[in-house]
Design a protein around this motif. Structure first.
Motif, short mmCIF file in Angstrom:
data_model
loop_
_atom_site.label_atom_id
_atom_site.label_comp_id
_atom_site.label_asym_id
_atom_site.label_seq_id
_atom_site.Cartn_x
_atom_site.Cartn_y
_atom_site.Cartn_z
N PRO A 82 48.98 46.21 36.81
CA PRO A 82 49.06 45.46 35.55
C PRO A 82 49.65 46.29 34.41
CG PRO A 82 46.85 45.32 36.49
CD PRO A 82 47.62 46.31 37.31
N GLU A 83 49.67 47.60 34.57
CA GLU A 83 50.19 48.45 33.51
C GLU A 83 51.69 48.71 33.66
OE1 GLU A 83 49.52 53.01 32.18
OE2 GLU A 83 47.71 51.79 32.43
N SER A 84 52.12 49.24 34.81
CA SER A 84 53.51 49.66 34.94
C SER A 84 54.21 49.11 36.17
CB SER A 84 53.58 51.19 34.97
OG SER A 84 52.83 51.68 36.07
N GLY A 85 53.63 48.13 36.83
CA GLY A 85 54.19 47.60 38.07
C GLY A 85 55.50 46.86 37.89
N ILE A 86 56.24 46.77 39.01
CA ILE A 86 57.48 46.00 39.08
C ILE A 86 57.53 45.35 40.45
CG2 ILE A 86 60.00 46.10 39.22
CD1 ILE A 86 59.99 48.40 37.26
N ASN A 87 57.86 44.06 40.47
CA ASN A 87 58.11 43.37 41.73
C ASN A 87 59.21 42.34 41.51
OD1 ASN A 87 57.34 42.85 44.59
ND2 ASN A 87 57.01 40.80 43.79
N PHE A 104 56.08 42.00 36.18
CA PHE A 104 56.04 43.31 35.55
C PHE A 104 54.66 43.61 34.97
CE2 PHE A 104 60.55 42.02 34.41
CZ PHE A 104 61.13 42.77 35.42
N GLY A 105 54.32 44.90 34.98
CA GLY A 105 53.19 45.37 34.20
C GLY A 105 53.56 45.29 32.73
N HIS A 106 52.55 45.33 31.86
CA HIS A 106 52.80 45.11 30.43
C HIS A 106 53.64 46.20 29.77
CE1 HIS A 106 49.71 47.98 28.99
NE2 HIS A 106 49.04 47.61 30.07
N LYS A 107 53.84 47.35 30.40
CA LYS A 107 54.70 48.39 29.80
C LYS A 107 56.17 47.99 29.80
CE LYS A 107 52.11 52.65 30.28
NZ LYS A 107 52.11 54.01 30.82
N HIS A 108 56.54 46.96 30.53
CA HIS A 108 57.94 46.53 30.62
C HIS A 108 58.26 45.36 29.69
CE1 HIS A 108 58.62 49.17 34.04
NE2 HIS A 108 57.46 48.75 34.52
N GLN A 109 57.48 45.18 28.64
CA GLN A 109 57.67 44.04 27.75
C GLN A 109 58.92 44.16 26.87
OE1 GLN A 109 54.27 42.76 25.51
NE2 GLN A 109 52.87 43.31 27.14
N ARG A 110 59.44 45.34 26.74
CA ARG A 110 60.55 45.56 25.81
C ARG A 110 61.86 44.88 26.22
NH1 ARG A 110 59.68 49.51 29.11
NH2 ARG A 110 61.33 50.65 30.14
N GLU A 151 50.14 41.76 25.91
CA GLU A 151 49.02 41.34 26.75
C GLU A 151 48.92 42.31 27.91
OE1 GLU A 151 48.56 37.29 27.82
OE2 GLU A 151 49.42 36.58 25.95
N ALA A 152 47.74 42.86 28.13
CA ALA A 152 47.54 43.87 29.17
C ALA A 152 47.31 43.20 30.53
CB ALA A 152 46.37 44.77 28.81
N ARG A 153 48.33 42.52 30.99
CA ARG A 153 48.27 41.87 32.30
C ARG A 153 49.69 41.76 32.85
NH1 ARG A 153 49.55 36.27 32.13
NH2 ARG A 153 49.77 35.48 30.02
N LEU A 154 49.80 41.31 34.09
CA LEU A 154 51.13 41.14 34.67
C LEU A 154 51.91 40.06 33.91
CD1 LEU A 154 50.29 41.28 38.48
CD2 LEU A 154 51.56 42.98 37.17
N GLN A 155 53.16 40.37 33.65
CA GLN A 155 54.07 39.45 32.98
C GLN A 155 55.00 38.85 34.03
OE1 GLN A 155 53.78 39.51 29.31
NE2 GLN A 155 52.00 40.64 30.01
N VAL A 156 55.26 37.55 33.96
CA VAL A 156 56.08 36.89 34.97
C VAL A 156 57.27 36.19 34.30
CG1 VAL A 156 56.15 35.15 36.79
CG2 VAL A 156 54.08 36.53 36.47
N TRP A 157 58.44 36.50 34.82
CA TRP A 157 59.68 35.84 34.43
C TRP A 157 60.22 35.15 35.67
CZ3 TRP A 157 61.65 36.06 29.48
CH2 TRP A 157 61.07 36.99 28.62
#
Length: 194
Positions: A82-87, A104-110, A151-157
Motif C-alpha cells: 500500500p505504500e510503494s507497490g506497483i502492479n 500503485f502504493g500511495h507514494k506514486h500519487q505524483r 490516501e494511504a492505500r492502493l491507488q487504481v487507474w
C-alpha cells in the motif's frame, strides 16, 4: 421450504449439451491465455526490475465467476504494497471487455497528470479489486479535481482497451501500452541519475 415444482430451477439441457458453444468458448479462453503468455514473455524479469526493483515477476490468473462471467488476469511486477507497490494488470472480463489497470502504493500519487493524459480514469472504489463497481457502476473519474489526495492505500487507474480479432495486432498494441506505462514510471528514476 420449497415444495412447488414451478419454483425449482430447471436445467438448460440444450445449453449443457451444446458442444459447439462450449468448445468455442474454451478455444477463446485458450487464445486469450496464449495472448497473455506472449505478452508476459515479451517482458524479461530484468526489464520489470528496472521499472520497480521489488518486482515479483509475472503471473496469469483466471476464474469462472465474476458476476457470472469468466475472467483472466495478467499481472506484471506484482508488488501490492500500500505504500510503494506497483502492479500492471490486464483484465479480460468475458462479456464486459478488456482493461488495463495500474495499481500503485500511495507514494506514486505524483503522476496523476500523466495517467489522465494517457486516457486512464482514477478508481473511486474503496476496494482496489471491485471491478464491477469501477467498470459497471462507473465509480471512477477522469477529472484531476475529483481525485482524492494522500490516501494511504492502493491507488487504481484503469482504461478500457479495444481488442481486435487479429492476434499480432493485439500483441503489438498491448505490449506498447506496457512500454508507455514503463516510460512514465522510469522518468523519476532517470531524474535521480542526473
Amino acid at each position: 421450504m420449497v415444495n412447488e415444482k414451478s419454483e425449482m430451477p430447471q436445467l438448460d439441457l440444450d445449453l449443457w449439451l451444446n458442444q459447439d458453444l462450449v468448445k468455442r468458448q474454451n478455444r477463446l479462453k485458450s487464445e486469450f491465455l496464449f495472448l497473455f503468455e506472449s505478452i508476459g514473455n515479451h517482458f524479461e524479469n530484468e526489464f520489470l526490475q528496472a521499472v520497480h526493483p521489488q518486482s515479483k515477476g509475472k503471473k496469469i490468473s483466471k476464474g469462472n465467476d465474476l458476476l457470472g462471467f469468466p475472467y483472466q488476469v495478467l499481472d506484471l511486477i506484482r508488488d501490492f504494497s500500500p505504500e510503494s507497490g506497483i502492479n500492471i494488470r490486464y483484465l479480460n472480463w468475458f462479456g464486459h471487455g478488456f482493461f488495463l489497470f495500474l495499481i500503485f502504493g500511495h507514494k506514486h500519487q505524483r503522476m496523476k497528470e500523466q495517467w489522465l493524459e494517457r486516457g486512464f480514469s482514477f478508481s473511486l472504489s474503496e476496494s482496489p479489486w471491485d471491478y464491477p463497481e469501477m467498470i459497471l457502476q462507473k465509480k471512477h473519474t477522469g477529472k484531476f479535481s475529483e481525485i482524492p489526495g494522500n490516501e494511504a492505500r492502493l491507488q487504481v487507474w484503469f482504461k478500457p482497451i479495444s481488442i481486435q480479432s487479429d492476434f499480432q495486432i493485439n500483441l503489438n498494441l498491448l505490449t506498447e501500452e506496457i512500454k508507455k506505462v514503463a516510460e512514465i514510471l522510469l522518468l523519476p528514476l532517470e531524474r535521480k541519475k542526473e
